[in-house]
Design a protein around this motif. Structure first.
Motif, mmCIF file in Angstrom:
data_model
loop_
_atom_site.group_PDB
_atom_site.id
_atom_site.type_symbol
_atom_site.label_atom_id
_atom_site.label_comp_id
_atom_site.label_asym_id
_atom_site.label_seq_id
_atom_site.Cartn_x
_atom_site.Cartn_y
_atom_site.Cartn_z
ATOM 1 N N TYR A 48 0.969 -1.293 -0.031
ATOM 2 C CA TYR A 48 0.056 0.031 0.178
ATOM 3 C C TYR A 48 0.657 1.410 0.022
ATOM 4 O O TYR A 48 0.854 2.271 -0.930
ATOM 5 C CB TYR A 48 -1.060 -0.239 1.305
ATOM 6 N N ARG A 49 1.695 1.341 0.958
ATOM 7 C CA ARG A 49 2.471 2.587 1.046
ATOM 8 C C ARG A 49 3.486 2.493 -0.418
ATOM 9 O O ARG A 49 3.889 3.757 -0.959
ATOM 10 C CB ARG A 49 3.678 2.429 2.179
ATOM 11 N N GLU A 50 4.011 1.525 -0.864
ATOM 12 C CA GLU A 50 4.849 1.434 -2.117
ATOM 13 C C GLU A 50 3.976 1.952 -3.318
ATOM 14 O O GLU A 50 4.544 2.896 -4.020
ATOM 15 C CB GLU A 50 5.336 0.165 -2.453
ATOM 16 N N GLU A 51 2.579 1.660 -3.426
ATOM 17 C CA GLU A 51 1.839 2.160 -4.358
ATOM 18 C C GLU A 51 1.410 3.722 -4.337
ATOM 19 O O GLU A 51 1.602 4.561 -5.288
ATOM 20 C CB GLU A 51 0.304 1.559 -4.327
ATOM 21 N N ILE A 52 1.441 4.259 -3.243
ATOM 22 C CA ILE A 52 1.283 5.578 -2.814
ATOM 23 C C ILE A 52 2.436 6.174 -3.265
ATOM 24 O O ILE A 52 2.474 7.363 -3.680
ATOM 25 C CB ILE A 52 0.745 5.940 -1.406
ATOM 26 N N VAL A 92 8.714 20.936 -5.114
ATOM 27 C CA VAL A 92 7.250 20.103 -4.727
ATOM 28 C C VAL A 92 7.807 19.279 -3.801
ATOM 29 O O VAL A 92 8.573 18.373 -3.924
ATOM 30 C CB VAL A 92 6.609 19.550 -6.097
ATOM 31 N N GLN A 93 6.973 19.522 -2.786
ATOM 32 C CA GLN A 93 6.939 18.564 -1.427
ATOM 33 C C GLN A 93 5.926 17.661 -1.246
ATOM 34 O O GLN A 93 4.752 18.041 -1.315
ATOM 35 C CB GLN A 93 7.359 19.454 -0.484
ATOM 36 N N PHE A 94 6.095 16.533 -1.303
ATOM 37 C CA PHE A 94 4.527 15.567 -1.091
ATOM 38 C C PHE A 94 4.401 15.464 0.278
ATOM 39 O O PHE A 94 5.290 15.154 1.299
ATOM 40 C CB PHE A 94 4.972 14.107 -1.453
ATOM 41 N N LEU A 95 3.182 15.645 0.841
ATOM 42 C CA LEU A 95 2.792 15.977 2.188
ATOM 43 C C LEU A 95 1.736 14.687 2.640
ATOM 44 O O LEU A 95 1.796 14.264 3.887
ATOM 45 C CB LEU A 95 1.814 17.202 2.290
ATOM 46 N N GLY A 96 1.122 14.043 1.741
ATOM 47 C CA GLY A 96 0.165 12.913 2.222
ATOM 48 C C GLY A 96 -0.853 12.685 1.097
ATOM 49 O O GLY A 96 -0.814 13.000 -0.094
ATOM 50 N N CYS A 97 -1.520 11.558 1.551
ATOM 51 C CA CYS A 97 -2.533 10.849 0.566
ATOM 52 C C CYS A 97 -3.928 10.360 1.205
ATOM 53 O O CYS A 97 -3.591 9.934 2.445
ATOM 54 C CB CYS A 97 -1.820 9.764 -0.244
ATOM 55 N N HIS A 98 -4.879 10.594 0.585
ATOM 56 C CA HIS A 98 -6.171 9.800 0.835
ATOM 57 C C HIS A 98 -6.632 8.832 -0.314
ATOM 58 O O HIS A 98 -6.254 9.444 -1.417
ATOM 59 C CB HIS A 98 -7.310 10.992 1.072
ATOM 60 N N THR A 99 -6.793 7.623 0.133
ATOM 61 C CA THR A 99 -7.256 6.626 -1.058
ATOM 62 C C THR A 99 -8.638 6.456 -0.576
ATOM 63 O O THR A 99 -9.377 6.657 0.601
ATOM 64 C CB THR A 99 -6.370 5.482 -1.144
ATOM 65 N N PRO A 100 -9.501 5.557 -1.328
ATOM 66 C CA PRO A 100 -10.576 5.122 -1.392
ATOM 67 C C PRO A 100 -10.895 4.248 -0.134
ATOM 68 O O PRO A 100 -11.680 4.208 0.742
ATOM 69 C CB PRO A 100 -11.255 4.384 -2.306
ATOM 70 N N ALA A 101 -9.548 3.675 0.287
ATOM 71 C CA ALA A 101 -9.444 2.688 1.353
ATOM 72 C C ALA A 101 -9.409 3.585 2.810
ATOM 73 O O ALA A 101 -10.321 3.022 3.866
ATOM 74 C CB ALA A 101 -8.417 1.966 1.520
ATOM 75 N N ASP A 102 -8.999 4.687 2.656
ATOM 76 C CA ASP A 102 -8.980 5.589 3.794
ATOM 77 C C ASP A 102 -10.612 5.912 4.142
ATOM 78 O O ASP A 102 -11.009 6.026 5.232
ATOM 79 C CB ASP A 102 -8.042 6.655 3.643
#
Length: 507
Positions: free
Chosen positions: A401-405, A427-437
């Motif tokens: 999951y983390r690798e996909e993100i 550009v700095q990546f901060l986070g992610c929401h997915t349908p699973a979240d």
């Protein structure tokens, strides 16, 4: 468990008690209106903070806007604004109106749904003269729709038969929107000759949307009624929670509900995850109705058929699931458009991959700017149940999951820096929401980030939130509204309390 707003027991004798499950906009709205009408309410929120999908986010010391792109009802002379004021949502804040509603780049041209309808017509017609007549008809519809006002005073099921029959059909603008509800935005976009226009009309709203939704939304934007309140959704939640506590309500965070107690055809209270039994006169489920019936009521009672149909007919009622990536970048490097869609090299993903980026930037709100860096949100719509199940399965394998993100975030960052050279290396990546979240945290159907989106095949079907065979329980929230959105959650909370008052013979 965290408890806010406890009051002396002696002051509350004789008040009827209401348990509200879920502390999002709908739950807060229900609590505020119920307190105003003499009920004693407690909101039970499973998460550590109030707000549901609108709860404030912070990462790496930066505030993030989790959901809000625009808010409906910010103009002071509208009935919807009065509802926001009654609940404190827009108390002591100002709306910011961006220069554009939506912008799309395609085939070397740019289509900008700007804040002036004449400028929109002239710029798009200059891009494609052969589409001028079609564009003029669209602009005329937008201008006519500006007179439409959604119902805010009373739900249809509490209106007299004559008023309920009239509904939106009682005005010219209402009849126009009813006709346009039968036109798919996807089909409408195909009527344009220029590929940039086809792309813009196809991308401006979530998949499955109708022409009526675009015409109405753009008309509200042009009138200044669709804008962005300073502080975003977190500010709205904070102000509503403050108003709720001031009205005497009690808020219990990190206190999930395990079960709704039902006996002899009536809801009698709730059982908390810790085992505590709370007996009440009413129970309000301000969460996904499917979760309330399947889990909290253990499948003992079903939804009304018109609501059940929304879950069983995805071809008529689609949901909007998406992967939302959060980035930050220097304020001066951001695009000037609020939301911009542009083509990119294909990013590997489920299905055919991702060939466009949809970017929303928040530099016009100081809340989301820190040390000269502002938030960027990139949304990837996730279509179909199979795509959701893939993310759900991935979430069960944390490393995968983390690798996909990570792969998706790296590819997206590279695409941003390629399209905006001024962002190179910034550009700095901060986070992610997915349908699973969305499914895990909020129990949302198929990981949806909003409620149902009625398609052109759907027909208006007012819902009551009642469950056949079970009294003293009501469902509420945007899942019951004609469209999704924070304003729908607000109104459904108000309508829920009106239904309770009708049953309890309270004016």
């Amino acid at each position: 468990m965290t408890v806010y707003g406890e009051r002396g027991e002696a002051l509350l004798q004789g008040q009827k008690r209401i348990a509200i499950i879920g502390g999002g906009i709908a739950g807060l709205s229900t609590g505020i209106y119920a307190q105003k009408h003499g009920f004693r309410t407690t909101i039970y929120e499973a998460l550590p903070q109030i707000g549901g999908v609108c709860a404030p986010l912070r990462t790496a010391g930066v505030s993030l806007e989790p959901t809000l792109r625009f808010l409906n009802g910010v103009r002071e002379d509208t009935p919807l604004y009065r509802c926001w004021q009654e609940t404190g949502g827009l108390q002591d804040t100002l709306p910011v109106t961006p220069d554009s509603f939506f912008t799309a780049e395609e085939a070397g041209a740019t289509v900008n749904f700007c804040g002036d309808i004449n400028e929109f017509l002239e710029s798009t017609a200059a891009c494609s003269p052969e589409d001028r007549e079609q564009l003029k008809r669209f602009c005329t519809a937008v201008e006519k729709a500006g007179a439409f006002r959604p119902a805010t005073e009373c739900p249809p099921d509490l209106l007299s038969p004559l008023k309920a029959l009239a509904g939106a059909a009682g005005t010219e603008s209402g009849r126009l929107l009813l006709r346009l509800r039968t036109v798919s935005l996807q089909d409408y976009a195909q009527q344009f000759h220029h590929p940039a226009l086809r792309c813009a009309f196809r991308e401006v709203l979530p998949p499955g949307s109708t022409l009526a939704q675009l015409v109405f939304s753009y008309s509200r934007f042009l009138s200044g009624d669709l804008a962005v309140p300073v502080g975003g959704s977190a500010g709205i939640v904070h102000r509503m929670a403050k108003r709720y506590l001031a009205e005497g309500g009690q808020l219990r965070c990190k206190d999930p509900v395990k079960k709704i107690i039902a006996a002899n055809g009536a809801a009698r209270g709730i059982v908390l995850a810790g085992g505590e039994h709370m007996l009440t006169h009413w129970v309000i489920a301000a969460c996904d109705p499917a979760y309330a019936c399947r889990v909290l009521l253990q499948d003992r009672y079903g939804m009304e058929k018109k609501l059940q149909d929304r879950y069983c007919m995805p071809e008529k009622y689609t949901t909007c699931s998406l992967v939302r990536l959060f980035f930050s970048a220097p304020e001066e490097s951001l695009p000037i458009e609020r939301t911009l869609s542009f083509p990119t090299d294909v990013i590997p993903a489920e299905g055919d991959g991702i060939s466009r980026l949809r970017v929303t930037q928040f530099s016009n709100d100081p809340t989301f700017v820190f040390n000269g860096r502002a938030e960027l949100a990139v949304d990837f719509p996730i279509a179909g149940r199979q795509a959701f199940r893939r993310w759900e399965a991935l979430a069960g394998q944390q490393a995968a999951y983390r690798e996909e993100i990570r792969l998706l975030a790296d590819s997206t960052r590279q695409a941003l820096e390629k399209h905006f050279p001024q962002m190179q290396g910034l550009v700095q990546f901060l986070g992610c929401h997915t349908p699973a979240d969305y499914a895990r945290r909020f129990h949302n159907f198929h990981g949806s980030c909003t409620a149902f989106i009625p398609t052109a095949q759907a027909r208006p079907a007012p819902l009551t939130g009642r469950l056949p065979g079970l009294s003293h329980l009501l469902l509420t929230g945007q899942w019951l509204g004609p469209t999704a959105g924070m304003h729908t959650a607000l109104l459904q909370g108000k309508f829920t309390v009106q239904r309770i008052c009708r049953d309890e013979h309270i004016p």
